[in-house]
Motif scaffolding. Structure first.
Motif, PDB file in Angstrom:
ATOM      1  N   GLU A  70      29.749  82.727 -38.856  1.00  0.00           N
ATOM      2  CA  GLU A  70      30.666  83.871 -39.159  1.00  0.00           C
ATOM      3  C   GLU A  70      29.926  85.067 -38.526  1.00  0.00           C
ATOM      4  N   LEU A  71      30.642  85.857 -37.767  1.00  0.00           N
ATOM      5  CA  LEU A  71      30.182  87.127 -37.083  1.00  0.00           C
ATOM      6  C   LEU A  71      29.835  88.040 -38.165  1.00  0.00           C
ATOM      7  N   VAL A  72      28.672  88.608 -37.956  1.00  0.00           N
ATOM      8  CA  VAL A  72      28.233  89.777 -38.820  1.00  0.00           C
ATOM      9  C   VAL A  72      27.763  91.194 -38.425  1.00  0.00           C
ATOM     10  N   TRP A  73      27.787  91.056 -36.894  1.00  0.00           N
ATOM     11  CA  TRP A  73      27.608  92.217 -36.332  1.00  0.00           C
ATOM     12  C   TRP A  73      27.613  92.211 -34.685  1.00  0.00           C
ATOM     13  N   ARG A  94      25.890  84.440 -38.425  1.00  0.00           N
ATOM     14  CA  ARG A  94      25.292  83.865 -39.484  1.00  0.00           C
ATOM     15  C   ARG A  94      25.883  82.343 -39.680  1.00  0.00           C
ATOM     16  N   ASP A 133      18.463  79.946 -44.114  1.00  0.00           N
ATOM     17  CA  ASP A 133      19.485  81.118 -43.671  1.00  0.00           C
ATOM     18  C   ASP A 133      19.281  81.456 -42.480  1.00  0.00           C
ATOM     19  N   TYR A 173      18.550  96.322 -28.698  1.00  0.00           N
ATOM     20  CA  TYR A 173      19.541  95.452 -29.535  1.00  0.00           C
ATOM     21  C   TYR A 173      18.878  94.624 -30.664  1.00  0.00           C
ATOM     22  N   ARG A 188      18.066  96.214 -33.920  1.00  0.00           N
ATOM     23  CA  ARG A 188      19.351  96.660 -34.751  1.00  0.00           C
ATOM     24  C   ARG A 188      19.866  95.054 -35.500  1.00  0.00           C
ATOM     25  N   ARG A 241      17.705  94.163 -38.081  1.00  0.00           N
ATOM     26  CA  ARG A 241      17.997  95.063 -39.400  1.00  0.00           C
ATOM     27  C   ARG A 241      19.002  94.574 -40.147  1.00  0.00           C
ATOM     28  N   LYS A 242      20.204  93.998 -39.249  1.00  0.00           N
ATOM     29  CA  LYS A 242      21.224  93.221 -39.924  1.00  0.00           C
ATOM     30  C   LYS A 242      20.884  92.245 -40.722  1.00  0.00           C
ATOM     31  N   ALA A 285      19.455  93.005 -43.799  1.00  0.00           N
ATOM     32  CA  ALA A 285      20.138  93.454 -44.812  1.00  0.00           C
ATOM     33  C   ALA A 285      21.038  92.379 -45.587  1.00  0.00           C
ATOM     34  N   ILE A 286      21.454  91.512 -44.780  1.00  0.00           N
ATOM     35  CA  ILE A 286      22.266  90.342 -45.231  1.00  0.00           C
ATOM     36  C   ILE A 286      21.570  89.402 -46.058  1.00  0.00           C
ATOM     37  N   SER A 287      20.302  89.125 -45.609  1.00  0.00           N
ATOM     38  CA  SER A 287      19.606  88.025 -46.330  1.00  0.00           C
ATOM     39  C   SER A 287      18.642  88.854 -47.475  1.00  0.00           C
ATOM     40  N   GLY A 288      18.971  90.040 -47.419  1.00  0.00           N
ATOM     41  CA  GLY A 288      17.974  90.623 -48.625  1.00  0.00           C
ATOM     42  C   GLY A 288      16.527  90.354 -48.644  1.00  0.00           C
ATOM     43  N   ARG A 345      12.934  91.088 -46.763  1.00  0.00           N
ATOM     44  CA  ARG A 345      12.289  92.166 -45.901  1.00  0.00           C
ATOM     45  C   ARG A 345      11.405  91.567 -44.734  1.00  0.00           C
ATOM     46  N   ASP A 383      26.110 102.258 -35.517  1.00  0.00           N
ATOM     47  CA  ASP A 383      25.104 101.323 -35.752  1.00  0.00           C
ATOM     48  C   ASP A 383      23.850 102.180 -36.334  1.00  0.00           C
ATOM     49  N   ALA A 392      21.297  96.211 -49.975  1.00  0.00           N
ATOM     50  CA  ALA A 392      21.271  97.349 -48.917  1.00  0.00           C
ATOM     51  C   ALA A 392      22.756  97.872 -48.574  1.00  0.00           C
ATOM     52  N   ASP A 451      27.468  94.152 -46.501  1.00  0.00           N
ATOM     53  CA  ASP A 451      26.194  93.028 -46.415  1.00  0.00           C
ATOM     54  C   ASP A 451      26.186  92.208 -47.533  1.00  0.00           C
ATOM     55  N   GLN A 479      28.122  89.060 -47.635  1.00  0.00           N
ATOM     56  CA  GLN A 479      27.385  87.988 -46.746  1.00  0.00           C
ATOM     57  C   GLN A 479      26.187  87.410 -47.291  1.00  0.00           C
ATOM     58  N   ARG A 480      25.813  87.976 -48.311  1.00  0.00           N
ATOM     59  CA  ARG A 480      24.308  87.559 -48.641  1.00  0.00           C
ATOM     60  C   ARG A 480      24.132  85.977 -48.967  1.00  0.00           C
TER      61      ARG A 480
END
Lengths: 355, 163
Positions: A37-40, A49, A95, A120, A123, A126-127, A130-133, A135, B98, B117, B121, B124-125
């Motif tokens: 899936e395109l996430v960013w 992802r 993941d 790039y 960024r 960061r995405k 954010a998606i995986s949750g 850190r 962004d 977050a 997002d 899609q987690r």
């Protein structure tokens, strides 16, 4: 006189072989088919992802980001179903994310290595977080992708990079006699600015020629003989077809990044000497603290082993390992032995560090 | 010829008798060529050829560029440089967006430290529904699932030719 049945059959068989040979050379095999899936997206770069196949509770909590070279498509990581590193890792419970740099256009001709590594990549990271949750994250860089991930890891040591995997990483250019590309791009013979003034970006065809000219007989003749010899083996034919589809899908390299690669790295070896300056700051490899796995292909003619060995002594990481494996630059990850050798080793190394 | 004979007989290949000779020749040729391309002379020759081609074609390229710019102006169409400049501005706008997205995420995290977050997002987690390859049985553990996938891959073997 009656026709000889055996001879007729032989000619029918020859016709079939010729048909297969032509089909494989003139068509594209379906590659990169793992569900994603395109996430960013930013400019030409796209972050994907991969759709998880292992239930969430069974997955590793630390996501893995794949970074491939900027002058080839990353589909080599997901070549074909049943023979895909991506499919393997997703199946193992990771993941998984892939940053596809895309093909640079004329408007991207000024993009430098630091644009990729510090504009790039952070960024995209960061995405991913954010998606995986999570850190923390792991990153696998292959070929030029390994240069970018190394620069990133050194410049952003506090971004949460837990594990860094470098595959056939061209980082050390000190042994000039052992690196054919270094000889070809020597300033005595090769004027990088003349090429970039003419084309803006480094044309994909020239990069492709350079890679193939390192072993001209293998790439221009033996490769096709091998296909002809294996035409009766559908598995070998499909494997060859998929690889040929990837090899012939060539893209240019951003002019600025190409100039830096040749001048700063191939000619002056600045990264390994801790002298590379990006955005006014020196790239200090000692700042890399993530666990490090360096995978070296013993028979690599594009990135000879001497280019990837020294990094272990330069980084600040305490947990580091060098894994040397027989095979070529691409073969160690996409060759027939990869699912039994390289992939399990990477997975086992990462598995112990992804909980 | 009966069926059994037909199945076991080798298909006709006109190159078969010459294969051993061909392979030996190619091996020798490959070694010679690798030595040749690794030489200073080869680097010098290819560098000179490339330089020669680019220098010789430069006047033609410049003329073509100028006439193309004039033609595009006549047709009230943007030039390549102008389109490239526009694309660069788009990329800058994308970057600003962004940046805003990142700031929003940071703000959300500050307000809800244990929450996700961002809303988009979160959908899609990692807890998004998975598509299991194998149905986990009642006693199936995470590691069992993973090693099953590993075994499946190791069994499938053969891959593409080396590059």
């Amino acid at each position: 006189m009656e026709p000889d049945v055996a001879s007729l059959n032989a000619f029918v068989d020859l016709e079939q072989r010729l048909q297969t040979f032509t089909r494989v050379l003139t068509t594209k095999a379906p590659i990169a088919q793992t569900s994603k899936e395109l996430v960013w997206a930013l400019n030409k770069a796209k972050l994907y992802r991969y759709t998880p196949v292992v239930p969430a509770k069974d997955r590793y909590p630390i996501p893995l980001l794949l970074i491939f070279a900027i002058m080839n498509r990353p589909s080599i990581l997901d070549l074909r179903p049943g023979h895909s590193f991506v499919e393997f890792m997703v199946g193992c419970g990771y993941d998984l994310y892939l940053l596809d740099w895309g093909a640079p256009g004329f408007e991207d001709r000024h993009m430098n290595l630091d644009d990729y590594a510090l504009e790039y990549l952070p960024r995209a990271v960061r995405k991913v977080k954010a998606i995986s949750g999570s850190r923390e994250f792991s990153m696998l860089g292959w070929c030029i992708g390994a240069i970018l991930t190394t620069i990133y890891a050194a410049m952003r040591p506090d971004d949460g990079l837990r594990n860094l995997l470098l595959l056939t990483a061209p980082l050390d250019f000190s042994n000039r006699n052992g690196i054919t590309f270094a000889r070809w791009t020597d300033e005595k013979y090769f004027n990088v600015d003349t090429i970039l003034d003419a084309f803006g970006n480094m044309p994909g065809e020239m990069i492709d020629y350079g890679a193939k000219a390192l072993k001209p007989v293998e790439n221009y003749i033996s490769n096709y003989c091998k296909l002809w010899d294996n035409l009766d083996d559908p598995e070998a034919v499909e494997a060859w077809h998929a690889m040929n589809t990837w090899v012939t899908d060539i893209i240019p390299m951003a002019g600025g990044a190409y100039r830096e690669l040749i001048v700063e790295l191939y000619r002056h070896n600045r990264l390994m000497k801790n002298e590379l300056v990006v955005r006014g700051e020196r790239v200090d490899l000692r700042r890399i603290r993530a666990s490090l796995l360096t995978v070296i292909a013993a028979g690599d003619h594009i990135t000879p082993p001497c280019q990837s060995e020294a990094i272990l002594g330069k980084v600040g990481s305490r947990d580091k390992e060098l894994y040397r494996i027989p095979g070529g630059h691409i073969g160690i990850m996409a060759g027939s032995a990869a699912p039994r050798t390289t992939w399990p080793h990477i997975e086992q190394w990462l598995s112990a560090r992804s909980r | 010829m009966n069926d059994a004979e037909e199945k076991t007989s080798k298909p006709f290949d006109p190159l078969e008798p010459l294969r051993a000779m061909r392979d030996a020749y190619l091996d020798a040729m490959a070694k010679t060529m690798v030595e040749a391309v690794n030489s200073e002379a080869y680097a010098q020759a290819t560098g000179a050829m490339l330089e020669g081609y680019l220098t010789a074609s430069a006047p033609m390229r410049e003329t073509l560029d100028k006439s193309m710019i004039q033609a595009l102006q006549q047709l009230s169409l943007p030039s390549r440089q102008e389109v490239a400049a526009l694309a660069e501005r788009f990329t800058n706008v994308e970057m600003r967006l962004d940046d805003m997205d990142a700031k929003l995420d940071a703000l959300r995290e500050f307000m809800h430290p244990n929450g996700s977050a961002s809303k988009s997002d979160a959908s899609q987690r990692a807890d998004a529904p998975a598509t299991p390859v194998t149905k986990p049985g009642p006693g199936t553990t995470a590691s069992a699932n993973r090693s099953k996938a590993r075994r499946r891959f190791v069994r499938r073997g053969a891959g593409p030719p080396k590059r």
